[in-house]
Design a protein around this motif. Structure first.
Motif, PDB file in Angstrom:
ATOM      1  N   GLY A  38       0.881  -1.330  -0.047  1.00  0.00           N
ATOM      2  CA  GLY A  38      -0.070  -0.034  -0.210  1.00  0.00           C
ATOM      3  C   GLY A  38       0.780   1.312  -0.066  1.00  0.00           C
ATOM      4  N   VAL A  39       0.582   2.299   0.887  1.00  0.00           N
ATOM      5  CA  VAL A  39       1.292   3.554   0.787  1.00  0.00           C
ATOM      6  C   VAL A  39       2.546   3.381   1.228  1.00  0.00           C
ATOM      7  CG1 VAL A  39       1.288   6.102   1.980  1.00  0.00           C
ATOM      8  CG2 VAL A  39      -0.881   4.597   1.783  1.00  0.00           C
ATOM      9  N   SER A  40       3.114   2.310   1.940  1.00  0.00           N
ATOM     10  CA  SER A  40       4.450   2.075   2.293  1.00  0.00           C
ATOM     11  C   SER A  40       5.394   1.746   1.487  1.00  0.00           C
ATOM     12  CB  SER A  40       4.360   0.736   3.352  1.00  0.00           C
ATOM     13  OG  SER A  40       3.703   1.146   4.423  1.00  0.00           O
ATOM     14  N   SER A  41       4.862   1.436   0.273  1.00  0.00           N
ATOM     15  CA  SER A  41       5.902   1.421  -0.806  1.00  0.00           C
ATOM     16  C   SER A  41       5.874   2.280  -1.931  1.00  0.00           C
ATOM     17  CB  SER A  41       5.846  -0.099  -1.630  1.00  0.00           C
ATOM     18  OG  SER A  41       4.522  -0.133  -2.247  1.00  0.00           O
ATOM     19  N   ARG A  42       5.242   3.551  -1.459  1.00  0.00           N
ATOM     20  CA  ARG A  42       5.305   4.556  -2.636  1.00  0.00           C
ATOM     21  C   ARG A  42       5.214   5.894  -1.783  1.00  0.00           C
ATOM     22  NH1 ARG A  42       2.555   3.501  -7.036  1.00  0.00           N
ATOM     23  NH2 ARG A  42       1.800   1.296  -7.264  1.00  0.00           N
ATOM     24  N   ASN A  43       6.462   5.961  -1.015  1.00  0.00           N
ATOM     25  CA  ASN A  43       6.834   7.148  -0.512  1.00  0.00           C
ATOM     26  C   ASN A  43       8.416   7.666  -0.634  1.00  0.00           C
ATOM     27  OD1 ASN A  43       8.601   5.861   1.447  1.00  0.00           O
ATOM     28  ND2 ASN A  43       6.764   4.879   2.319  1.00  0.00           N
ATOM     29  N   SER A  44       8.741   8.517   0.191  1.00  0.00           N
ATOM     30  CA  SER A  44      10.097   9.125  -0.272  1.00  0.00           C
ATOM     31  C   SER A  44      11.355   8.428   0.428  1.00  0.00           C
ATOM     32  CB  SER A  44      10.236  10.682   0.203  1.00  0.00           C
ATOM     33  OG  SER A  44       9.319  11.244  -0.539  1.00  0.00           O
ATOM     34  N   GLU A  45      10.814   7.516   1.329  1.00  0.00           N
ATOM     35  CA  GLU A  45      11.883   6.705   2.157  1.00  0.00           C
ATOM     36  C   GLU A  45      12.639   7.671   2.932  1.00  0.00           C
ATOM     37  OE1 GLU A  45      13.270   4.025  -0.946  1.00  0.00           O
ATOM     38  OE2 GLU A  45      12.493   2.660   0.457  1.00  0.00           O
ATOM     39  N   VAL A  46      12.029   8.923   3.317  1.00  0.00           N
ATOM     40  CA  VAL A  46      12.907   9.709   4.085  1.00  0.00           C
ATOM     41  C   VAL A  46      12.862   9.687   5.611  1.00  0.00           C
ATOM     42  CG1 VAL A  46      13.514  12.245   4.813  1.00  0.00           C
ATOM     43  CG2 VAL A  46      13.204  11.747   2.305  1.00  0.00           C
ATOM     44  N   ILE A  47      13.943   9.369   6.266  1.00  0.00           N
ATOM     45  CA  ILE A  47      13.606   9.563   7.868  1.00  0.00           C
ATOM     46  C   ILE A  47      13.466  10.792   8.434  1.00  0.00           C
ATOM     47  CG2 ILE A  47      14.624   8.768  10.225  1.00  0.00           C
ATOM     48  CD1 ILE A  47      16.238   6.678   8.535  1.00  0.00           C
ATOM     49  N   HIS A  48      12.479  11.261   8.743  1.00  0.00           N
ATOM     50  CA  HIS A  48      12.168  12.677   9.082  1.00  0.00           C
ATOM     51  C   HIS A  48      12.512  12.841  10.559  1.00  0.00           C
ATOM     52  CE1 HIS A  48      10.208  14.253   5.324  1.00  0.00           C
ATOM     53  NE2 HIS A  48       9.455  12.988   5.418  1.00  0.00           N
ATOM     54  N   VAL A  49      12.674  14.300  10.727  1.00  0.00           N
ATOM     55  CA  VAL A  49      13.277  14.557  11.986  1.00  0.00           C
ATOM     56  C   VAL A  49      11.952  15.198  13.128  1.00  0.00           C
ATOM     57  CG1 VAL A  49      15.680  14.867  11.673  1.00  0.00           C
ATOM     58  CG2 VAL A  49      14.157  17.148  11.380  1.00  0.00           C
ATOM     59  N   GLY A  50      11.170  15.644  12.281  1.00  0.00           N
ATOM     60  CA  GLY A  50      10.307  16.246  13.333  1.00  0.00           C
ATOM     61  C   GLY A  50      10.063  17.792  13.329  1.00  0.00           C
ATOM     62  N   ILE A  51      10.475  18.336  12.323  1.00  0.00           N
ATOM     63  CA  ILE A  51      10.612  19.828  12.401  1.00  0.00           C
ATOM     64  C   ILE A  51       9.363  20.688  12.523  1.00  0.00           C
ATOM     65  CG2 ILE A  51      11.606  21.854  11.022  1.00  0.00           C
ATOM     66  CD1 ILE A  51      13.659  20.117  10.121  1.00  0.00           C
ATOM     67  N   TYR A  52       8.289  20.071  11.425  1.00  0.00           N
ATOM     68  CA  TYR A  52       7.119  20.879  10.585  1.00  0.00           C
ATOM     69  C   TYR A  52       5.932  20.968  11.675  1.00  0.00           C
ATOM     70  CZ  TYR A  52       9.765  19.963   6.363  1.00  0.00           C
ATOM     71  OH  TYR A  52      10.847  19.936   5.434  1.00  0.00           O
ATOM     72  N   TYR A  53       5.874  19.979  12.533  1.00  0.00           N
ATOM     73  CA  TYR A  53       4.491  19.696  13.180  1.00  0.00           C
ATOM     74  C   TYR A  53       4.569  20.420  14.413  1.00  0.00           C
ATOM     75  CZ  TYR A  53       5.831  16.129   9.865  1.00  0.00           C
ATOM     76  OH  TYR A  53       6.333  15.465   8.840  1.00  0.00           O
ATOM     77  N   PRO A  54       3.038  20.879  14.725  1.00  0.00           N
ATOM     78  CA  PRO A  54       2.860  21.532  16.219  1.00  0.00           C
ATOM     79  C   PRO A  54       3.289  20.784  17.256  1.00  0.00           C
ATOM     80  CG  PRO A  54       0.910  21.419  14.792  1.00  0.00           C
ATOM     81  CD  PRO A  54       1.951  20.521  14.148  1.00  0.00           C
ATOM     82  N   THR A  55       4.176  21.493  18.021  1.00  0.00           N
ATOM     83  CA  THR A  55       4.650  20.865  19.304  1.00  0.00           C
ATOM     84  C   THR A  55       3.563  20.282  19.965  1.00  0.00           C
ATOM     85  OG1 THR A  55       5.964  22.630  19.369  1.00  0.00           O
ATOM     86  CG2 THR A  55       5.860  21.378  21.605  1.00  0.00           C
ATOM     87  N   GLY A  56       3.543  18.989  20.745  1.00  0.00           N
ATOM     88  CA  GLY A  56       2.604  18.412  21.305  1.00  0.00           C
ATOM     89  C   GLY A  56       1.722  17.395  20.571  1.00  0.00           C
ATOM     90  N   SER A  57       1.745  17.664  19.337  1.00  0.00           N
ATOM     91  CA  SER A  57       0.869  16.652  18.391  1.00  0.00           C
ATOM     92  C   SER A  57       1.586  15.467  18.311  1.00  0.00           C
ATOM     93  CB  SER A  57       0.817  17.362  16.846  1.00  0.00           C
ATOM     94  OG  SER A  57       2.348  17.281  16.318  1.00  0.00           O
ATOM     95  N   LEU A  58       0.756  14.345  17.893  1.00  0.00           N
ATOM     96  CA  LEU A  58       1.326  13.053  17.590  1.00  0.00           C
ATOM     97  C   LEU A  58       2.232  12.906  16.562  1.00  0.00           C
ATOM     98  CD1 LEU A  58      -2.167  10.753  17.703  1.00  0.00           C
ATOM     99  CD2 LEU A  58      -0.485  11.310  19.649  1.00  0.00           C
ATOM    100  N   ARG A  59       1.951  13.705  15.451  1.00  0.00           N
ATOM    101  CA  ARG A  59       3.066  13.738  14.277  1.00  0.00           C
ATOM    102  C   ARG A  59       4.374  14.234  14.979  1.00  0.00           C
ATOM    103  NH1 ARG A  59       0.107  16.612   9.566  1.00  0.00           N
ATOM    104  NH2 ARG A  59       1.436  15.146   7.803  1.00  0.00           N
TER     105      ARG A  59
END
Ligand code: FAD
Length: 364
Positions: A38-59
Motif C-alpha cells: 500500500g502506501v508504504s512502498s510509495r513514499n520518499s523513504e526519508v527519515i524525518h526529524v519532526g521539524i514541521y508539526y505543532p509541538t505536542g501533536s502526535l506527528r
C-alpha cells in the motif's frame, strides 16, 4: 491477548512486532499478497526529524521519538540507511521568513542539530544549489523501507507471530468478550481475537464502517492527495536531501536520494477523488519550474515520470492539516479496538513510536 492487526504496511508491521514483544499472540491479516503493497512502498523513504508539526501533536512526538528508535532499529537489524542530512531552502525573502518559523517549530519540538545558515554556507555544502538561506538538518536521513519491513516481519515471526496474506478483513463484531472477525480471500472464515488494530491505511475508514457498533460520526473523511515523482536521468547533483519550503498539502517538490545516491524529485500534491497510480507526464512542466527555483542547472529533458503514492489525508485543499488519529475506546466506546486514520507522512519515520502508543492503548 490474541491480537489481530489489519494491514501489513509499515505501521501495521511495527504494531504487530510491538505486540509480539509484549508477549501477545499476533496475527496480521493483509488483503494483498505481500508486505508494504500500500502506501508504504510509495513514499520518499526519508527519515524525518519532526521539524514541521505543532509541538505536542502526535506527528511531532512520534516523528522525533520514532526517528531515534528507527536509527537504533536499523543499526541493530542491519537495515540499510544513511543519515545524509537535509537542507530546507529559501529562494526569496518571503520563504526566508517561513524558514525562521520552521526553525522555531523544530527547536520547540526538540529536534537536534538544526541550524539556520546563509546562502553561501549552503552552497559550500551543495555547490549547485541556489538559495538565500537554509535550515541544515543533520539528523535527517534515508532508509531502505522494504528492508525495514522485512526486518519487522522477521522479528514478528521470531516471536511467534505471523501474517495471513490475501486475507481481507470483511466484518467485525464484539460478542462474548471477544472480537469475532469475518475474513475473506485465501483463509476465508471466522476467527476470534481479544483485540484488533485497524492499520489498513487507505482502507481504514472502510474497515471502521464494517465494525459493528462503531459510531458513524467517529469515522473521519478520507481525502486522497496523490504525490507524483519524477526520476532524474543523470548524475546526482546533490549529496543531501534538498527541500523547498512546504506548500498546501505537502512538503514541496524536493530532491530525494536513494541509497545508491540516485536523485528523484517529488512528491507534488494532486487532489484526487479515487485511487489511481498513473503519473501524468505533463506534470513535468511544473516540476521543472519548481525545481529550477533552487537548482537552476536542471537540464531540459532530464525528468522521467516515475511512481506515485497516495496520502490518506483527513482534510482537503486549503484546510488546516490535522494530526494522526489514533482512535481507541475513549473515542468510539468499543473495547480493545484501535483504528488508525490519516497516517500519512511522517508515518514511516513514526512507525516504531506510534506502535508503542497503540499497544499501550489496547492494554488500557
Ligand atoms: C507520497 C508519499 C510520500 C511519503 N514520504 C514519507 C517519507 O519520506 N517519510 C515518512 O516517514 N513517511 C512518508 N510517507 C508516509 C508513509 O509512507 C505512510 O505513513 C506509511 O507508509 C503508512 O503505512 P500504513 O501501514 O499505515 O499503510 P499502508 O502501507 O497503506 O498499509 C495498509 C495495508 O492494509 C491493507 N488493507 C487495507 N484494507 C484491508 C482489509 N480490509 N483487510 C486486510 N488488509 C487491508 C492494504 O493492502 C495495505 O497493505 C509518505 C506518504 C506518501 C503517500
Amino acid at each position: 491477548m490474541q491480537v489481530l492487526v489489519v494491514g501489513a504496511g509499515v505501521v501495521g508491521l511495527a504494531v504487530a512486532r510491538a505486540a509480539a514483544r509484549r508477549g501477545h499472540e499476533v496475527i496480521v491479516a493483509e488483503a494483498t499478497g505481500g508486505v508494504g503493497n500500500g502506501v508504504s512502498s510509495r513514499n520518499s523513504e526519508v527519515i524525518h526529524v519532526g521539524i514541521y508539526y505543532p509541538t505536542g501533536s502526535l506527528r511531532a512526538l512520534h516523528a522525533t521519538r520514532g526517528r531515534r528508535m528507527l536509527y537504533q532499529f536499523c543499526a541493530a537489524h542491519g537495515v540499510a540507511h544513511s543519515k545524509c542530512g537535509k537542507l530546507i531552502v529559501a529562494t526569496n525573502a518571503a520563504e526566508l521568513a517561513k524558514l525562521e518559523a520552521i526553525l522555531a517549530q523544530g527547536l520547540a519540538n526538540g529536534v537536534e542539530g538544526l541550524e539556520l545558515i546563509g546562502g553561501n554556507a549552503a552552497r559550500a555544502l551543495e555547490p549547485d544549489l541556489f538559495c538565500t538561506g537554509a535550515i541544515a538538518s543533520p539528523e535527517s536521513g534515508i532508509i531502505d523501507s522494504h528492508g525495514y519491513m522485512l526486518a519487522l516481519w522477521g522479528e514478528l515471526e521470531d516471536r511467534g507471530g505471523s501474517i495471513a496474506f490475501e486475507t481481507p478483513v470483511e466484518r467485525l463484531s464484539f460478542a462474548g468478550a471477544q472480537w469475532q472477525v469475518q475474513f475473506g480471500g485465501r483463509d476465508a472464515g471466522i476467527a476470534r481475537f481479544d483485540a484488533v488494530v485497524n492499520s489498513a491505511g487507505l482502507g481504514a475508514q472502510a474497515l471502521a464502517r464494517r465494525i459493528e457498533g462503531y459510531p458513524a460520526d467517529q469515522v473521519p473523511p478520507l481525502v486522497l492527495a496523490k504525490g507524483n515523482y519524477f526520476g532524474f536521468a543523470g548524475k546526482a547533483a546533490f549529496a543531501r536531501l534538498i527541500y523547498p519550503t512546504p506548500v498546501d498539502g505537502g512538503l514541496g517538490v524536493h530532491v530525494t536520494l536513494d541509497l545508491a545516491g540516485r536523485m528523484r524529485f517529488g512528491p507534488d500534491v494532486e487532489w484526487i477523488d479515487h485511487e489511481s497510480y498513473s503519473v501524468d507526464p505533463r506534470r513535468a512542466e511544473m516540476f521543472y519550474e519548481r525545481i529550477r527555483a533552487y537548482w537552476p542547472g536542471l537540464p531540459d529533458g532530464s525528468l522521467v515520470p516515475d511512481y506515485c503514492g497516495i496520502r490518506p489525508k483527513l482534510t482537503g485543499p486549503g484546510e488546516k492539516p490535522v494530526d494522526f488519529m489514533v482512535a481507541g475506546p475513549a473515542s468510539h466506546g468499543l473495547p480493545r479496538v484501535v483504528c488508525l486514520f490519516g497516517i500519512e507522512s511522517p508515518g514511516l519515520t513514526a512507525s516504531l513510536s506510534l506502535a508503542e502508543e497503540v499497544i499501550d492503548s489496547l492494554a488500557a
